[in-house]
Motif scaffolding. Structure first.
Motif, short mmCIF file in Angstrom:
data_model
loop_
_atom_site.label_atom_id
_atom_site.label_comp_id
_atom_site.label_asym_id
_atom_site.label_seq_id
_atom_site.Cartn_x
_atom_site.Cartn_y
_atom_site.Cartn_z
N UNK A 314 0.83 -1.21 0.00
CA UNK A 314 0.00 0.00 0.00
C UNK A 314 0.86 1.26 0.00
N UNK A 315 2.16 1.11 0.34
CA UNK A 315 3.06 2.28 0.37
C UNK A 315 3.61 2.61 -1.01
N UNK A 316 3.35 1.74 -1.99
CA UNK A 316 3.89 2.00 -3.33
C UNK A 316 2.90 2.88 -4.10
N UNK A 317 3.39 4.03 -4.55
CA UNK A 317 2.53 5.00 -5.23
C UNK A 317 2.04 4.44 -6.56
N UNK A 318 0.93 4.98 -6.99
CA UNK A 318 0.28 4.52 -8.22
C UNK A 318 1.24 4.52 -9.41
N UNK A 319 2.05 5.60 -9.54
CA UNK A 319 2.93 5.68 -10.71
C UNK A 319 4.18 4.80 -10.58
N UNK A 320 4.31 4.11 -9.45
CA UNK A 320 5.42 3.16 -9.30
C UNK A 320 4.92 1.72 -9.40
N UNK A 321 3.67 1.55 -9.90
CA UNK A 321 3.12 0.21 -10.06
C UNK A 321 3.03 -0.15 -11.54
N UNK A 322 3.24 -1.41 -11.85
CA UNK A 322 3.15 -1.87 -13.23
C UNK A 322 1.96 -2.82 -13.35
N UNK A 323 0.86 -2.33 -13.91
CA UNK A 323 -0.30 -3.19 -14.18
C UNK A 323 -0.02 -3.88 -15.50
N UNK A 324 0.81 -4.93 -15.41
CA UNK A 324 1.43 -5.46 -16.64
C UNK A 324 0.45 -6.09 -17.60
N UNK A 325 -0.66 -6.64 -17.11
CA UNK A 325 -1.63 -7.22 -18.06
C UNK A 325 -2.35 -6.12 -18.84
N UNK A 326 -2.71 -5.05 -18.13
CA UNK A 326 -3.36 -3.92 -18.80
C UNK A 326 -2.39 -3.26 -19.78
N UNK A 327 -1.10 -3.25 -19.40
CA UNK A 327 -0.09 -2.65 -20.27
C UNK A 327 0.11 -3.49 -21.54
N UNK A 328 0.24 -4.82 -21.35
CA UNK A 328 0.57 -5.67 -22.51
C UNK A 328 -0.65 -6.01 -23.37
N UNK A 329 -1.81 -6.12 -22.71
CA UNK A 329 -3.02 -6.57 -23.44
C UNK A 329 -4.17 -5.59 -23.22
N UNK A 330 -4.08 -4.39 -23.79
CA UNK A 330 -5.10 -3.38 -23.50
C UNK A 330 -6.54 -3.83 -23.83
N UNK A 331 -6.74 -4.67 -24.84
CA UNK A 331 -8.11 -5.05 -25.22
C UNK A 331 -8.77 -5.95 -24.19
N UNK A 332 -8.02 -6.89 -23.63
CA UNK A 332 -8.59 -7.83 -22.66
C UNK A 332 -8.14 -7.53 -21.24
N UNK A 333 -7.06 -6.81 -21.09
CA UNK A 333 -6.59 -6.39 -19.77
C UNK A 333 -6.42 -7.56 -18.81
N UNK A 334 -7.03 -7.40 -17.62
CA UNK A 334 -6.89 -8.43 -16.60
C UNK A 334 -7.66 -9.71 -16.94
N UNK A 335 -8.46 -9.67 -18.00
CA UNK A 335 -9.26 -10.84 -18.37
C UNK A 335 -8.70 -11.58 -19.58
N UNK A 336 -7.38 -11.61 -19.74
CA UNK A 336 -6.79 -12.46 -20.77
C UNK A 336 -6.96 -13.91 -20.34
N UNK A 337 -6.84 -14.89 -21.28
CA UNK A 337 -6.96 -16.29 -20.88
C UNK A 337 -5.90 -16.69 -19.86
N UNK A 338 -6.15 -17.83 -19.24
CA UNK A 338 -5.33 -18.27 -18.11
C UNK A 338 -3.86 -18.48 -18.47
N UNK A 339 -3.63 -19.11 -19.63
CA UNK A 339 -2.23 -19.40 -19.98
C UNK A 339 -1.45 -18.09 -20.16
N UNK A 340 -2.08 -17.11 -20.77
CA UNK A 340 -1.42 -15.83 -21.02
C UNK A 340 -1.14 -15.12 -19.69
N UNK A 341 -2.13 -15.12 -18.80
CA UNK A 341 -1.96 -14.46 -17.50
C UNK A 341 -0.88 -15.15 -16.66
#
Lengths: 646, 251
Positions: A314-341
């Motif tokens: 919780x001490x890590x600021x928003x701009x120091x976090x990497x939401x890597x699924x949203x970054x790599x897969x903008x269309x499906x984001x956190x809901x990419x298939x299991x193997x990809x995630x």
């Protein structure tokens, strides 16, 4: 090649199943009573098949390893079941469910099977509601839906975080009704040891009574295996402790081909491993990815501090976090298939950005959803999962993000079956997770429940009947036949051999060692060198097992150590076949990721020219190399593309 | 942590059982209760002793296979969880833990901590279902069901059939188990059709199998790992009485 005929009906895709049903052979009611069917397993596929056979008037015998059919591991499925109802008016259709499932499986499943699955998905929901399954509802009284990975529509029906439980209890109630009626006889606490083949057809099974140790013979005109998957070959998995691959392995050794054994699903959202005494892993439902956001620290120095425990997430600021699924897969984001995630989580952790004391975890964070919807909404949606997490990890996920890591969850591979779900042994059928059929190289979330119930309620009652139509002249099979005698002897010989070793190492210890080889070399990332190493190491471990395993007690008693020993002996062989299958498949597809074959961006790189086939392995004898048969996959109705979730 | 375990050992139903003391050392606070028993069993196997038999399977609180009284409480001291969800951080270093099988006449001991709970399956077979066959059913959305009713049905249906309610009850009553199933179907339109026969048949079967009567101590609700409410017992009693009245009238 003849043995591998998939027997797909003629006609356009959407009429194949209709055509099959229109032309199949039927058995009249008075003859049904004279025909026996054995069903092994009481999970979704087994219970629904047995109940449906009983309703039709066949004489059914069901076998389960638990004290009650309700304990089968289908009970633990959390998130939901897919169906193409399009109640949400968001553009769903049978075709779209079919398409998503084929694509999700990375084009390694049969079109016709998957289309049928999508087609009957709607009947399943109707059936379960009629049974009194309490699915979640909207305030207007109609059924509610949520989203799962690999889809852009909301088509998942659910009963809180206990969908598998409610569907299994529905099938269990149907089964109980038939047992009460006398059409089905239930044999609890029995484990299948051998298949009996008479004149080339499956005619019975040998089982061990897990209470008395008595070895029993049971005969039938047809045998259905619904014995689940073999994920426990990895020792640590989300499977239940008793889930095992022995029935599947025994029929493989009797001539049933094994399809795509290396196709294993590693589920992205499980509670990370915490100690070497650990007995199993716990899944956190994929439905959490509807509202949870997955991230790791953007900077290595933050990740290191988290691993040392000097700062909190919780001490890590928003701009120091990497939401890597949203970054790599903008269309499906956190809901990419299991193997990809799963692969994406491994990639971040291997690169040193993982969290937790081991660095082998990523965060699943509900802060934004709680701010947006309020804590009470999140609690209503996932309360039981949050409670389960807190009990295990001792942290409150409402306040601090959940830690998750991929774990073995499901096996897409299994006994090879044709369109009728019949194996290469006539009269032997396989259903549910036990067969290889519908999920290709990767299963989408909420599709396992769909397939289990599709096979049991809506496919086998037709196809088994078609098989039995020319068996009406065959009288009840006598269990005194020499084939039964021989199979029983084989079963007893395995048990005697295990007791005769009298070594010093426990079954669990061997199982753990096998699991480590499997996880390291046949797990999320594979390569030729490691797979070759895995085959050698498994062979060595197997020799050691038969020299030094310690099985206490005797056969004529409640003996869980013996039960485990029988299963682990089979895993020692099955694990090797998995490694062989992964080795010959020189491509990456779905859950099968070969490090040598990837795109520049690190995505799975299929080779459709060389590997557009189902690997159907054939047993050739003790310590002999198995034979690889190939069933080519033909895609007539859809265009095969590289999967893209970007 | 180091612990002393007093475990009930009984070779089979025909022989007498007794408590046996075991010491376990260096147990991690993060281990689950059943993992602690695994550690003990692995040691017993190596020492050539008979390991302790206990029922378990999913180890995530849903299959209902695990049981055990832990220090006299079904599924241990914490509320709302099963034995397999109990973790050792709940116990103190040096503590003595008493572990027993369910004790109720309709659940005979099979071996050590394993009991036979097939009586529950027999009760379900007496009417815990909707008598429809596969196929030929209406569309799932044909009958709207108020969310409140669906939620009540789900509360009841979350029963895992573990038997803690019976084990907690001084009368070994199965009223909470039976009422959970009766209640689930009583509030749903699909279940209403057979509601009258269902409640009578299931209650009759429960009595026949030797489960005791309910004397409203609510121990069942207190120990239920799924926290199923005794309000379902009240609903079952209503259903039972009204079904009696109707069947008297139609005689």
């Amino acid at each position: 090649m003849d043995k591998l005929a998939a027997k797909i009906p003629q006609g356009p895709l959407d009429l194949k199943w209709t055509n099959y049903k229109a032309h199949q052979n039927l058995v009249n009611p008075s003859n049904k009573r004279k025909l026996d069917i054995i069903v092994v397993g009481t999970g979704l596929a087994g219970a629904s098949a047995a109940a449906s056979f009983g309703e039709l008037g066949f004489n059914v015998k069901v076998f389960g390893i638990h004290d009650s059919p309700r304990r089968a591991h289908s009970i633990a499925a959390q998130g939901g079941i897919n169906a193409a109802k399009n109640y949400t008016n968001d553009g769903d259709s049978i075709y779209r469910l079919f398409y998503d499932t084929i694509k999700g499986g990375d084009y390694r499943a049969r079109e016709a099977n998957v289309y049928r699955l999508a087609e009957v998905s709607n009947n399943i929901i109707d059936q379960c509601v009629a049974q009194g399954v309490p699915f979640a509802r909207e305030y207007g009284g109609l059924l509610d839906n949520r989203s799962f990975g690999g889809a852009q529509v909301s088509r998942t029906f659910y009963a809180r975080g206990q969908t598998g439980q409610q569907l299994l209890l529905g099938a269990y109630s149907a089964l109980s009704k038939e047992i009460a009626k006398g059409s089905v006889k239930m044999f609890t606490r029995r484990e299948m040891l051998e298949l009996v083949i008479v004149d080339g057809r499956a005619r019975g099974i040998i089982v061990r009574d897990l209470i008395s140790g008595k070895i029993e013979r049971h005969s039938a005109h047809a045998v259905v295996l619904a014995t689940g998957g073999y994920g426990n070959v990895f020792f640590l998995s989300t499977n239940a402790m008793a889930s095992n691959g022995s029935a599947a392995w025994k029929v493989y050794k009797k001539g049933a081909f094994f399809g795509n054994p290396s196709f294993t699903q590693i589920h992205p959202t499980c509670i990370p491993v915490h100690g070497d005494y650990q007995s199993k892993l716990t899944l956190m439902s994929e439905s959490l990815r509807n509202d949870g956001r997955i991230w790791v620290p953007k900077f290595k120095e933050d990740a290191e501090k988290i691993q040392k425990g000097t700062i909190k997430p919780t001490a890590i600021a928003e701009d120091r976090r990497d939401y890597y699924l949203e970054r790599r897969y903008p269309a499906f984001g956190n809901l990419v298939p299991r193997d990809v995630a799963s692969r994406a989580a491994k990639e971040r952790c291997d690169a040193g950005f993982g969290v937790g004391s081991t660095g082998l975890a990523v965060y699943l964070d509900f802060k934004d959803a709680i701010n947006r919807l309020g804590k009470h909404v999140i609690e209503a949606r996932y309360g039981n999962l949050f409670q389960m997490y807190e009990k295990i990890v001792d942290e409150n996920p409402y306040e601090t993000p959940m830690m998750i890591y991929p774990a073995v969850h499901y096996t897409m591979g299994g006994i090879w079956v044709d369109y009728e779900l019949q194996t290469t042994i006539p009269g032997l059928f396989a259903a549910g997770e036990a067969n290889f059929s519908d999920h290709g190289a990767n299963r989408l979330g909420a599709s396992a429940l769909m397939q289990g119930l599709s096979d049991g309620y809506f496919v086998l009652p037709y196809t088994v009947q078609n098989y039995l139509a020319d068996q009406i002249g065959v009288s009840r099979i006598d269990t005194d036949l020499p084939e039964f005698e021989k199979a029983e002897k084989e079963a007893r010989a395995t048990i005697d051999k295990l007791f005769s070793v009298k070594g010093t190492e426990t079954v669990d210890s061997f199982h753990r060692r096998l699991g480590l080889i499997m996880w390291d070399f046949v797990g999320m990332a594979r390569n030729g060198e490691n797979l070759t190493k895995a085959i050698e190491q498994i062979q060595e471990l197997r020799v050691e097992f038969w020299k030094n395993v310690k099985v206490p007690g005797n056969n004529e008693m409640v003996n869980p150590e013996l039960e485990k020993a029988i299963r682990v002996a089979d895993y020692m062989e099955l694990g090797e076949l998995m490694a062989r299958d992964a080795l010959i498949r020189e491509e990456s597809c779905g859950g099968h990721f070969r490090e040598e074959y990837q795109t520049e961006e690190g995505e799975a790189l299929r080779d459709d020219k060389k590997f557009n086939f189902v690997a159907a392995w054939e047993y050739t004898g003790e310590n002999k190399e198995p034979k690889l048969n190939k069933e080519p996959l033909e895609f007539e109705f859809i265009e095969v593309k590289q999967r893209n979730y970007k | 942590m180091d612990l002393t375990l007093k475990i009930w050992r009984q070779p089979d139903a025909s022989q007498k059982g007794r408590f046996v003391d075991y010491q376990v050392q260096n147990i991690s606070a993060d281990a689950s209760f059943l993992e602690m028993l695994d550690i003990l069993n692995e040691r017993l196997v190596i020492e050539g002793e008979d390991p302790v038999a206990f029922d378990h399977d999913c180890r995530e609180g849903i299959c209902g296979a695990c049981s055990l009284y832990i220090n006299g409480r079904p599924h241990g001291p914490d509320k709302g969880i099963t034995t397999c969800q109990m973790h050792m951080r709940r116990f103190k270093d040096g503590e003595t833990i008493v572990i027993e099988p369910w004790r109720a006449r309709p659940f005979p001991v099979i071996k050590d901590l394993m009991v036979d709970r097939t009586a529950f399956d027999e009760i379900i077979r007496a009417g815990g279902y909707v008598s429809i066959n596969t196929g030929g059913v209406p569309d799932a959305n044909a009958i709207p069901i108020p969310k409140r009713d669906a939620d009540t049905a789900m509360d009841a249906a979350s029963c895992i059939g573990c038997g803690a309610c019976v084990a907690a009850c001084k009368n070994a009553s199965a009223m909470l188990f039976v009422s959970a199933k009766v209640s689930q179907f009583a509030v749903l339109p699909q279940g209403k059709v057979e509601a009258r026969e269902r409640v009578q048949n299931m209650v009759a079967k429960m009595d026949e199998l030797g489960f005791g009567n309910c004397t409203n101590t609510y121990a069942c609700e207190a120990e239920c790992p799924k926290e199923i409410s005794v309000s379902h017992i009240a609903r079952m009693n209503r259903e039972f009485l009204s079904s009696k009245v109707v069947s008297e009238k139609t005689k």
